[in-house]
Structures are given as C-alpha cells and as structure tokens.
Design a protein around this motif. Sequence first.
Motif, short mmCIF file in Angstrom:
data_model
loop_
_atom_site.label_atom_id
_atom_site.label_comp_id
_atom_site.label_asym_id
_atom_site.label_seq_id
_atom_site.Cartn_x
_atom_site.Cartn_y
_atom_site.Cartn_z
N MET A 121 33.88 48.89 31.63
CA MET A 121 33.41 48.39 30.34
C MET A 121 34.48 47.51 29.69
N GLY A 122 35.76 47.92 29.83
CA GLY A 122 36.85 47.10 29.31
C GLY A 122 36.91 45.74 29.99
N LEU A 123 36.69 45.72 31.29
CA LEU A 123 36.68 44.45 32.02
C LEU A 123 35.52 43.56 31.56
N PHE A 124 34.34 44.16 31.35
CA PHE A 124 33.22 43.38 30.82
C PHE A 124 33.56 42.78 29.46
N LEU A 125 34.25 43.55 28.63
CA LEU A 125 34.58 43.09 27.27
C LEU A 125 35.47 41.86 27.28
N VAL A 126 36.40 41.80 28.24
CA VAL A 126 37.34 40.68 28.26
C VAL A 126 36.93 39.61 29.26
N ALA A 127 35.81 39.82 29.97
CA ALA A 127 35.41 38.88 31.03
C ALA A 127 35.17 37.48 30.46
N ASP A 128 35.85 36.52 31.03
CA ASP A 128 35.66 35.11 30.63
C ASP A 128 35.47 34.21 31.84
N SER A 129 35.18 34.84 32.99
CA SER A 129 34.98 34.08 34.22
C SER A 129 34.15 34.92 35.19
N VAL A 130 33.65 34.25 36.20
CA VAL A 130 32.85 34.95 37.21
C VAL A 130 33.70 35.96 37.98
N SER A 131 34.96 35.64 38.24
CA SER A 131 35.82 36.55 39.00
C SER A 131 36.00 37.88 38.28
N LEU A 132 36.20 37.83 36.95
CA LEU A 132 36.33 39.07 36.18
C LEU A 132 35.00 39.82 36.14
N LEU A 133 33.91 39.09 36.07
CA LEU A 133 32.59 39.72 36.07
C LEU A 133 32.34 40.45 37.40
N LEU A 134 32.73 39.82 38.50
CA LEU A 134 32.61 40.45 39.81
C LEU A 134 33.46 41.71 39.90
N THR A 135 34.66 41.64 39.37
CA THR A 135 35.55 42.80 39.39
C THR A 135 34.97 43.95 38.58
N ALA A 136 34.44 43.61 37.40
CA ALA A 136 33.86 44.64 36.54
C ALA A 136 32.69 45.33 37.23
N ARG A 137 31.84 44.56 37.87
CA ARG A 137 30.68 45.14 38.54
C ARG A 137 31.09 45.98 39.75
N LEU A 138 32.11 45.56 40.47
CA LEU A 138 32.58 46.33 41.61
C LEU A 138 33.12 47.68 41.16
N VAL A 139 33.96 47.66 40.12
CA VAL A 139 34.52 48.91 39.58
C VAL A 139 33.39 49.80 39.07
N GLN A 140 32.42 49.20 38.40
CA GLN A 140 31.29 49.98 37.89
C GLN A 140 30.49 50.61 39.03
N GLY A 141 30.30 49.88 40.12
CA GLY A 141 29.57 50.42 41.26
C GLY A 141 30.27 51.63 41.86
N VAL A 142 31.59 51.55 42.02
CA VAL A 142 32.34 52.69 42.56
C VAL A 142 32.23 53.88 41.61
N ALA A 143 32.37 53.64 40.30
CA ALA A 143 32.28 54.72 39.32
C ALA A 143 30.91 55.38 39.34
N THR A 144 29.87 54.58 39.43
CA THR A 144 28.51 55.12 39.42
C THR A 144 28.23 55.92 40.69
N GLY A 145 28.66 55.41 41.84
CA GLY A 145 28.46 56.13 43.08
C GLY A 145 29.17 57.47 43.08
N ALA A 146 30.40 57.50 42.59
CA ALA A 146 31.14 58.75 42.51
C ALA A 146 30.47 59.73 41.55
N ALA A 147 29.96 59.21 40.44
CA ALA A 147 29.33 60.07 39.45
C ALA A 147 28.00 60.63 39.93
N MET A 148 27.22 59.82 40.65
CA MET A 148 25.87 60.25 41.06
C MET A 148 25.91 61.52 41.90
#
Length: 436
Positions: A121-148
């Motif tokens: 969520m912090g990465l999404f907040l500061v995202a100002d480019s596609v690369s940061l958006l990709l990083t945020a989504r990757l981290v979110q995917g790992v977090a969601t998979g672990a949580a599920m």
Amino acid sequence: MSVSALSDSDSDRNSDRKNQIAPPSDTNPPGRRRRGELTRPTAFAAIAVVFVLFMAASSAPSPLYVVYQQHWDFSATTLTTVFAVYVLGMIAALLVLGSLSDHLGRRPVLLSAIALEAASMGLFLVADSVSLLLTARLVQGVATGAAMTALGAALADLNPTHAPHRAGVVTGAAPTFGLGLGALGCGFLVEYGPHPTRLVYVLLLGGLVLAAAVVAALPETSLRRPGAARSLQPRLKVAPHLRADLLRLVPILVASWALGGLYLSLGPSVVVGLFGLSSHVVGGLVVTLLTVPACLTAIALRAWPVARTLALGAALLLTGTVVALTGVEEDSLLTAALGTVVAGVGFGASSLASFGTLARMAAPSERGELFSVAFVISYLSFSVPAVVAGIAATHTGLHETSIAYAATVALLAALALLAQWLRSRQTAARATCPQT
C-alpha cells in the motif's frame, strides 16, 4: 471459490495432527489465557473480515488502471502485465509459503502477510511510474498468497463444531465478495473522492493496521513444529489415479478463471473504450457484476450435489459469456451487463463444484498436492490470457480482442459441459454394470 478447498484440506490435516493443535483458548483456564485474547467465535468472525479486506485490497487497483493509463500513457499490454505480476506473486507464495503456518503458527504468518500488504500500500501511495506500480503489485501478490493459506487454515481451526460447513462457506464467499467490494468501493472513491490514486490506499492501510491489532489478539490454533525450512520447497505432483479426473476439470477451471481475469484487468477499459462510459463507478461495477453473483451462488448452492452444480456452472458460464458477447457486438450495455451477471453465477457455481470435486475424489493425504496443481492452473488461467489479451488489444484493438477472448471462454465452457456429460454417463454406466 478455490480457497474453500484450502479450508477442507486444512481441516483434514488439522484432524490428523490434533495433538499438535493448541487447545481452544475459550476453554483454557483463566490463568492460561492471554490478556485481551479473542474468544473463538469472535476470532472466527474477525478472520472472515480480514479475508474480505485482503481480497478487497487486491481488486482495488482495477478501476485505477484506466487512470494510471491516462496519466502515464502506457498500452493495454502494460496494463495487463501489471495485473499479471500480482497473480504470479500470489502463485509463488502459494507454492512456497502454503504450509508455513502449519510450522510457525497462524498468527506469525498472518502478521507478516499484513506487514507485507501494508508495504505494498505504501508503494502504491508513492507510485509515480509503471516500474513502481509493478513492484507494488508483485509485493501485494506475495502478501495475498501467504495470507490466503493461513486465513483458510485459521478458519478451519476455529470452525464451530455445531456448524461444520461454516468455514467452507466463508472461504468460498469471502474472496468474490471482497473482490467486488474493493472494485466498486474504489470506483466510488475515484469518481467522487479527492486524490483518486491515493485515497483508497490510505483507507486500506488504515484497515490493515486494525487487522494487525485483531490478528495479534487471536488465539493461536497451531503450535510450532519443526520442518519450516523444508516446507518452503515447492512441489507440484498429482497421483496417477487422479490425473484423468483432474484433466476433465481443466476446461471449466480455465474458462471460469480466464473470464475473471478479463473482467479484473480489461473490464473497466472495455466500458470506457467500447461503451463510451467514463464513470469510474461503472468501471468498478463491471467487476462487481461478476463477483457478487459468484459470491451469492457459492453460499446458495453449498448443499447441492457437486455433479449438478458443476453442470449448472458450465452451462451458465457458457450462456452468460455468449449473452455478454452479444451485448458487445450489438453495443448494448444492458445485454452485456445481464450476460455478466449470468456468467458470474456460472463462475461461482463452477468454482465451488470444481474444488468440491477435487476434495471428494482425493484422499486427505493427496489433497494438498492436488490443490496446489489446481491453484496453479486457476491462477495461470487468471493471468496469462489477460496478458495475451492486452498484447492483442494493443495491436488489433479492444473490440476484436474482447470478442475473441469471450468466444474462447465460451468454447472452453462448452467443452467443460461436454466433459461433465461424459463423466455422468460413465458414472451411470458403472452404477448399472453387474458386479463381478
């Protein structure tokens, strides 16, 4: 959806190793109970809410993809790549971290997943480019998979004895309900709230802080045991006698999850590009029209026979996709919306029945490996076709891509319906065949 299978398989594993499970906290002597620890019924409800929160966070970026695309001027290929990176991170977490909570306990894994989700969520907040958006989504995917996996296991551990199916219902309905809530809620915030690319993440971050406080107060239902490092080794294997049955389920798994991937990645873009509706609320509603009927179907059909539910799911997935396809061809938003709702019912029924079939046909010792393979098939179907569609939309146009994609899903649903019919005939023939 598929996570209900986690609940079933974890219940089996938990019953097999009941000597390793911590005693229910609300039956412990008062002196042994942690101060502020939640009772088991309250903890069960709290875990369900946290489950919905994770799923809502995962779909919240969907209505924002169009906004990001306008701000940073990237193609549909890039858009669907951002979507797919999340799913790949989730698959990796499911394969590597799937059984970690069995060794370290539910609370530590859930708290770590919440911390990782907050970082995204912090990465999404500061995202100002596609690369940061990709990083945020990757981290979110790992977090969601672990949580599920940990959430599904915790629900199974805390499931009340007087309602044995409650954990399965929650884990079947929470993902689709959360996906719809996140997409629609974000659509409203983007359309009517300030800071459209920031506000939703601030609210989700606040929700995650509360979730961490709740999880810290949960009773631990799985004691530590050795083998945590060994459990991180991913394995994909299906017992030979299960492969034919799994193969029959592949068309419905691919069809339903590929349709979900289309709606969550390109759905809002289709509304804007093909129907000329610029409202972000409508963009979020596209996802909700698919996921909420799926959620309600998982609840309503939980007691139906698996074979009947699977046939109904395939038939409605086929019908709904054809109706939605007709709406796109005739430029009729109402027809497309109606088809989406029907397909959503088919999505919910097919997911419920597919994983119910897997749970029924495998022995408890085989379910973990079987579900891992089914998860990989499902989530790859969720992401890879969406990326292909993004590439196609960049080169051939959104309209042609949507038509081809929907037609492919309809064909797969028809194959699934045929496979289920053949399976029913074989079952009936075996039942009438004289015993030797």
